[in-house]
Design a protein around this motif. Structure first.
Motif, PDB file in Angstrom:
ATOM      1  N   VAL A 195       0.975  -1.239   0.246  1.00 56.52           N
ATOM      2  CA  VAL A 195      -0.097  -0.011  -0.077  1.00 56.52           C
ATOM      3  C   VAL A 195       0.926   1.168   0.078  1.00 56.52           C
ATOM      4  N   THR A 196       0.769   2.039  -0.952  1.00 62.95           N
ATOM      5  CA  THR A 196       1.345   3.105  -1.097  1.00 62.95           C
ATOM      6  C   THR A 196       0.460   4.551  -1.360  1.00 62.95           C
ATOM      7  N   THR A 197       1.059   5.607  -1.862  1.00 61.14           N
ATOM      8  CA  THR A 197       0.150   6.796  -2.123  1.00 61.14           C
ATOM      9  C   THR A 197       0.796   7.528  -3.463  1.00 61.14           C
ATOM     10  N   CYS A 198      -0.275   7.869  -4.280  1.00 63.51           N
ATOM     11  CA  CYS A 198      -0.357   8.330  -5.671  1.00 63.51           C
ATOM     12  C   CYS A 198       0.922   9.545  -5.516  1.00 63.51           C
ATOM     13  N   ALA A 199       1.525   9.726  -6.441  1.00 71.78           N
ATOM     14  CA  ALA A 199       2.703  10.626  -6.176  1.00 71.78           C
ATOM     15  C   ALA A 199       2.308  11.947  -7.549  1.00 71.78           C
ATOM     16  N   TYR A 200       0.875  11.984  -7.926  1.00 71.10           N
ATOM     17  CA  TYR A 200       0.602  13.060  -8.602  1.00 71.10           C
ATOM     18  C   TYR A 200      -0.176  14.277  -7.858  1.00 71.10           C
ATOM     19  N   CYS A 201      -1.412  14.323  -7.662  1.00 73.40           N
ATOM     20  CA  CYS A 201      -1.985  15.399  -7.279  1.00 73.40           C
ATOM     21  C   CYS A 201      -2.226  15.680  -5.805  1.00 73.40           C
ATOM     22  N   VAL A 228       5.584  -3.713 -11.557  1.00 71.75           N
ATOM     23  CA  VAL A 228       4.173  -3.504 -11.303  1.00 71.75           C
ATOM     24  C   VAL A 228       3.369  -4.090 -12.172  1.00 71.75           C
ATOM     25  N   VAL A 229       2.180  -4.923 -11.591  1.00 79.33           N
ATOM     26  CA  VAL A 229       1.305  -5.444 -12.574  1.00 79.33           C
ATOM     27  C   VAL A 229       0.090  -4.498 -12.745  1.00 79.33           C
ATOM     28  N   ARG A 230      -0.540  -4.024 -11.710  1.00 71.25           N
ATOM     29  CA  ARG A 230      -1.416  -2.773 -11.677  1.00 71.25           C
ATOM     30  C   ARG A 230      -1.522  -1.933 -10.505  1.00 71.25           C
ATOM     31  N   MET A 231      -2.001  -0.934 -10.357  1.00 69.98           N
ATOM     32  CA  MET A 231      -2.147   0.112  -9.189  1.00 69.98           C
ATOM     33  C   MET A 231      -3.793  -0.078  -9.160  1.00 69.98           C
ATOM     34  N   VAL A 232      -4.206  -0.418  -7.863  1.00 67.96           N
ATOM     35  CA  VAL A 232      -5.714  -0.564  -7.501  1.00 67.96           C
ATOM     36  C   VAL A 232      -5.847   0.355  -6.426  1.00 67.96           C
ATOM     37  N   PRO A 233      -6.670   1.427  -6.482  1.00 68.07           N
ATOM     38  CA  PRO A 233      -6.859   2.295  -5.451  1.00 68.07           C
ATOM     39  C   PRO A 233      -7.438   1.673  -4.033  1.00 68.07           C
ATOM     40  N   ALA A 234      -7.057   1.897  -2.871  1.00 67.65           N
ATOM     41  CA  ALA A 234      -7.162   1.247  -1.602  1.00 67.65           C
ATOM     42  C   ALA A 234      -8.552   1.595  -1.037  1.00 67.65           C
ATOM     43  N   LYS A 235      -9.511   0.659  -0.809  1.00 73.40           N
ATOM     44  CA  LYS A 235     -10.439   1.070  -0.522  1.00 73.40           C
ATOM     45  C   LYS A 235     -10.568   1.713   0.876  1.00 73.40           C
ATOM     46  N   LYS A 265      -4.581   9.204 -13.872  1.00 71.96           N
ATOM     47  CA  LYS A 265      -3.003   9.390 -13.691  1.00 71.96           C
ATOM     48  C   LYS A 265      -2.565   8.317 -12.910  1.00 71.96           C
ATOM     49  N   GLY A 266      -3.311   8.521 -11.679  1.00 74.98           N
ATOM     50  CA  GLY A 266      -2.649   7.448 -10.522  1.00 74.98           C
ATOM     51  C   GLY A 266      -2.933   5.852 -10.756  1.00 74.98           C
TER      52      GLY A 266
END
Ligand code: SF4
Ligand code: SF4
Ligand code: SF4
Ligand code: FES
Length: 946
Positions: free
Chosen positions: A241-247, A262-269, A281-282
């Motif tokens: 679990v990490t944090t988007c580096a864009y906005c 990295v296979v995919r980035m899935v937003p954490a619920k 972007k993220g």
């Protein structure tokens, strides 16, 4: 490290505070009223089979797999759409239910390709899981009948495929697009057997309204909507679990990995800013980390007209240290400085400012926040006593009236925009104050009650006119002011805004807005319930940026909209860590936590811990560094993660200043524009390669976790440490966690922050200390940080940048969804398919006057420079106003922006430039030269050039 698995509760949580008890399969369970039986069963540890339900969207009740029996009730209701009732007795696993479910699954499978073994979703497919869960062993119907198996795939989106042959028409994607994202790009067309998912009017995804947020992909239970990276790479095996580096929204993601890939980035619920949602972007635009143009070895050269030469880290660091020491010996201790990055972590930023203050021995440290939100810091500190937004994003769910001023959230803060649009669809009212008709003004099921399309540069005047209406029409929240605000400041301010020059009738003609609209908006905001204000760079990047921020704060105070959920003043921060870079002491006059360097007591605490005497004099701001470079007194600069040549105003001035310095050190991922004037290039690490924290627009401190080793061999924080050591300023840490421990020791608002706490609770909003051990979602709840709220006088002073016969139009700038700032990252991803070049929006009336047609090349001239780009003729902008983005270096929008800046903070006035537009034959000579120069620079670095 195992895959972080998230539980799907089937239906969204109920917000009710009333508890209801029932029995499911013999187990007693108590849940909030309004909870579905399906979710209540999950609370009892029972998973009811399901296909069309998922907890990110409202239940729909179409697949009939989740049927249950309820004692005393006839039939088999769907557990996803049936709410619990007190005393209910539910059975989920009777013989009858088993038979019905098998029958349902048989029908689904009979119209589904049986290629499970080679399907990309094998092992991550709910249809497959459910076939197993209901015990389906045979399918009685063959493929001979009508089916959808031959339907063609849509692979038009660069990031995901749509394979209708695998679709079970559960409509989870359609509901995700409507409810989570708020774009309404998908529909179910046709009825019965003919029904199918369609993007827009049977278009391909790429031509539809789809904004590629990926919510539908995430919601899809089958391989119908699938990330291309999963198809290519296979399913992930572990996640971090990490944090988007864009906005500045600060979305949490699960980086799902195979080894170090990295296979995919899935937003954490459970991401507290994004609750499982993301933007294009993220979720998708992370491929730049492996882009072939990334620089992975340190490079040096004696002069900027020489080719780069790859060197070892030791040699590069040694050169930086020896050059900086030489410059200080020759030109004085204040002849060098540094710039921190809002893209880097708190820990990295803290270390750069520590290096400058402790190692360089001066306060010549500034940050790119200077050019975006420095007026926020100034304005909110002066009025409320804290340089930050007052709320959390969840607060918007309780807002009744929302002002969006100088911000375009659907493009620049998309996940927040989705949450705002949801609240607006529920009935909250919207006031947009922006020169341009941003999407929020009218978007599916959302229409602003008022759009004040003001002339660029008149924010302060309009805000004063709103306040004038509230004060003179008796709409003031007197109780709040009596209890919470400085009464003499209020009286002084009330008399000021009541003056006739601040009336809507006086301001309207100046701002180009009807006085009735201004009065209507003011009345709505003052009387419509919880009022929240969200603003962006369209407020701050003005000669009166700080004035407008204070006027916003005044407006919130006079209506009593501070200190509880649903209200507040919310700066929408541009970059991922712009809040953090300011918090960490990146400004030349402030230590971390916004304490002035001249405060002897504060300085002593830093001196004691760092073991160095520190300068009590504020240092140079970025713009002063440039001026001093041209004067010959500023000679060396360390720039971490910031492309000042492209992002700062008046490019020609920046070029001259950089060219006048003797040692420019750039640390970045790619050879950016600034590096053309650099002597040492230090390769940077991406957010995927580092540990640390980012602080988002809500003051939320989020963990960034390393998912792969730095490809350049050194984390950014280690590089800063190495420079310090080579200069004789030893900083010793084993891990960024120890840097955060030091920040917490020295910074009262961070006193309770540690990696242990963040790992335990996910994220916290500062202040986080003994008084608020798990952070502060809403600030100024009982009292303002400064004690009493301070109304500031906000006299409107027109900018010196005036239109006239030579430059009759006003240029304002902004961003678009798919690109990010100067585009260094997003231009190196497939996002480029949506925005190949910056264009100039111009009103049809102004275009016709100049003989400009849609798509024509036009020359954009201002007092400082000229550039050429294509025109887009549109009435999104008012007559007299033109607009462009600044994502592409070849356009260099900042060639035309001026030196004017905010009176209090020097934040450049990007949003107002007097310009002329004329037809052109194509890119100007310097743009062609620039293109050549950029290609040459890349070739010199050994990077492949297209
Ligand atoms: S990617 Fe987002 S916008 Fe596009 S269809 Fe899916 S949910 Fe809608
Ligand atoms: S594309 Fe996926 S989510 Fe959408 S209806 Fe088909 S199976 Fe359901
Ligand atoms: S909204 Fe911002 S933080 Fe969230 S995914 Fe998009 S760019 Fe990243
Ligand atoms: S999951 Fe309840 S009807 Fe589909």
């Amino acid at each position: 490290m195992p895959l972080v698995l998230e539980t799907d509760y089937g239906t969204p949580a109920s917000a009710s505070t009333e508890a209801v008890g029932l029995t499911i399969d013999g187990t007693r369970v108590t849940v909030p009223a309004g909870t579905s039986i399906m979710r209540a069963a999950m609370a009892a540890g029972i998973q009811v089979p399901k296909l069309c339900a998922t907890d990110s969207v409202d239940a729909f009740g179409s697949c009939r797999l989740c049927l249950v029996e309820i004692a005393g009730r006839a039939g088999t209701p769907a557990s996803c759409t049936t709410p619990v009732a007190a005393g209910m007795v539910v059975s989920t696993q009777t013989e009858r239910l088993k038979q019905v479910r098998k029958g349902v699954m048989e029908l689904y499978i009979s119209d589904h390709p049986l290629d499970c073994l080679t399907c990309a979703a094998n092992g991550d497919c709910e249809l497959q899981d459910m076939a197993g869960a209901v015990g389906l062993r045979e399918v009685r119907y063959g493929y001979a009948g009508e089916n959808h198996l031959a339907e063609a795939k849509d692979e038009s989106n660069p990031y995901f495929t749509f394979d209708p042959a695998k679709c079970i028409v559960c409509s989870r994607c359609v509901r995700a697009c409507e409810e989570v994202q708020g774009t309404f790009a998908l529909t179910i067309q046709g009825r019965g057997f003919e029904s199918k998912v369609s993007a827009g009017m049977a278009e391909r995804f790429i031509e539809s309204e789809c904004v590629s947020c990926g919510a539908c992909v995430q919601a899809c239970p089958t391989a119908t909507l699938m990330e291309k990276t999963v198809i290519e790479t296979g399913l992930p095996e572990h996640s971090v679990v990490t944090t988007c580096a864009y906005c500045g929204v600060g979305c949490n993601f699960k980086a799902e990995m195979r080894g170090e890939e990295v296979v995919r980035m899935v937003p954490a619920k459970d991401g507290k800013a994004n609750h499982g949602h993301s933007c294009v972007k993220g979720r998708f635009a992370w491929g730049y980390a492996n882009h072939r143009e990334r620089i992975l070895k340190p490079m040096m050269r004696e002069r900027i007209d020489q080719p780069w030469r790859e060197v070892s880290w030791d040699e590069a660091i040694g050169r930086v240290a020896s050059e900086f020491k030489r410059l200080q010996q020759t030109h004085g201790v204040r002849s060098i400085g540094g710039i921190t990055s809002s893209r880097c972590t708190n820990e990295e930023t803290y270390l750069v400012q520590k290096l400058v203050r402790g190692g360089f021995g001066n306060n010549n440290i500034d940050t790119c926040a200077r050019v975006c939100h420095s007026p926020t810091g100034y304005g909110l500190k002066a009025t409320f006593g804290a340089s930050a937004g007052t709320q959390d994003f969840d607060s918007v769910e309780q807002a009744d009236v929302v002002i969006v001023i100088g911000a375009n959230p659907t493009d620049a803060h998309p996940v927040f925009a989705s949450r705002l649009k949801k609240r607006l669809r529920q009935g909250a009212r919207l006031i947009v104050i922006d020169p341009r008709r941003i999407d929020l003004v009218r978007t599916p099921h959302v229409e602003a009650a008022h759009h004040l399309a003001l002339r660029p540069g008149t924010n302060a005047a309009i805000l004063n006119a709103l306040a004038h209406t509230i004060v003179t029409e008796g709409l003031v929240n007197e109780a709040f002011i009596r209890e919470r605000c400085d009464l003499s400041a209020f009286a002084h301010w009330a008399a000021f805004v009541s003056e006739p020059q601040n009336s809507p009738e006086a301001v309207g003609p100046v701002a180009g807005v009807s006085p009735d609209e201004i009065r209507g908006a003011a009345r709505l905001f003052a009387t419509g319930g919880n009022g929240a204000i969200y603003y962006g760079l369209g407020v701050t990047e003005h000669s009166q940026g700080s004035t407008a921020v204070m006027a916003i704060a005044n407006l919130a105070m006079v209506t009593g909209n501070i200190g509880r959920p649903g209200v507040g003043v919310n700066p929408l921060r541009g970059q991922n860590n712009v809040q953090g870079s300011c918090d960490m002491g990146s400004f030349p006059h402030e230590f971390s936590g916004y304490r002035h360097v001249s405060d002897d007591g504060v300085r002593a605490t830093f001196e004691e811990l760092w073991g160095r005497p520190l300068d009590a004099e504020p240092g140079l701001r970025i713009v002063n560094m440039f001026d001093a470079a041209l004067d010959g007194s500023f000679k060396g600069l360390y720039v971490q993660g910031e492309d000042i040549l492209q992002s700062d105003p008046n490019t020609h001035h920046v070029v001259a200043a950089l060219a006048a310095m003797e040692c420019v050190v750039v640390q970045d991922l790619f050879l950016n524009e600034t590096s053309s004037y650099a002597h040492v290039f230090l390769p940077g690490a991406t957010f995927l390669e580092k540990d640390g924290t980012f602080t988002n627009a809500e003051r939320r401190i989020n963990r960034v976790r390393r998912v792969m080793a730095p490809r350049n061999g050194m984390a950014d924080w280690e590089v800063t440490l190495a420079i310090g050591k080579a200069m004789g300023f030893e900083m010793s840490y084993g891990h960024p966690a120890e840097v955060m421990d030091e920040i917490a020791r020295l910074t009262p608002s961070f006193a309770g922050v540690s990696y242990d706490l963040l790992d335990r609770v996910g994220s916290v909003q500062w202040p986080c200390n003994a008084a608020a051990p798990v952070g502060t979602p809403v600030m100024h709840a009982e009292a303002f940080q400064r004690g009493k709220g301070n109304f500031m006088i906000t006299e409107y002073v027109p900018t010196d940048e005036k239109v006239g016969p030579r430059f009759p139009l006003l240029l304002t700038t902004g961003r678009i969804l798919t690109q990010y700032n100067v585009g260094a990252q997003t231009r190196r991803t497939a996002n480029i398919v949506w925005h190949e070049e910056d264009v100039l929006e111009i009103h049809p009336h102004d275009a016709e006057e100049r003989g400009v047609r849609d798509g024509d090349w036009v020359r954009l001239d201002s007092r400082t420079g000229a550039t050429t780009l294509r025109a887009r003729v549109t009435d999104r902008v008012a007559p007299g106003v033109v607009y462009t983005t600044f994502h592409h270096p070849v356009t260099q929008a900042n060639v035309v922006t001026t030196d004017y800046s905010d009176w209090a903070t020097n934040c450049p006035e990007y949003k107002v430039t007097a310009v002329q537009v004329a037809p052109s034959n194509g890119p100007s000579d310097w743009q062609r030269e620039y293109g050549e120069h950029a290609r040459r620079n890349l070739r010199i670095a050994g990077a492949p050039v297209e």
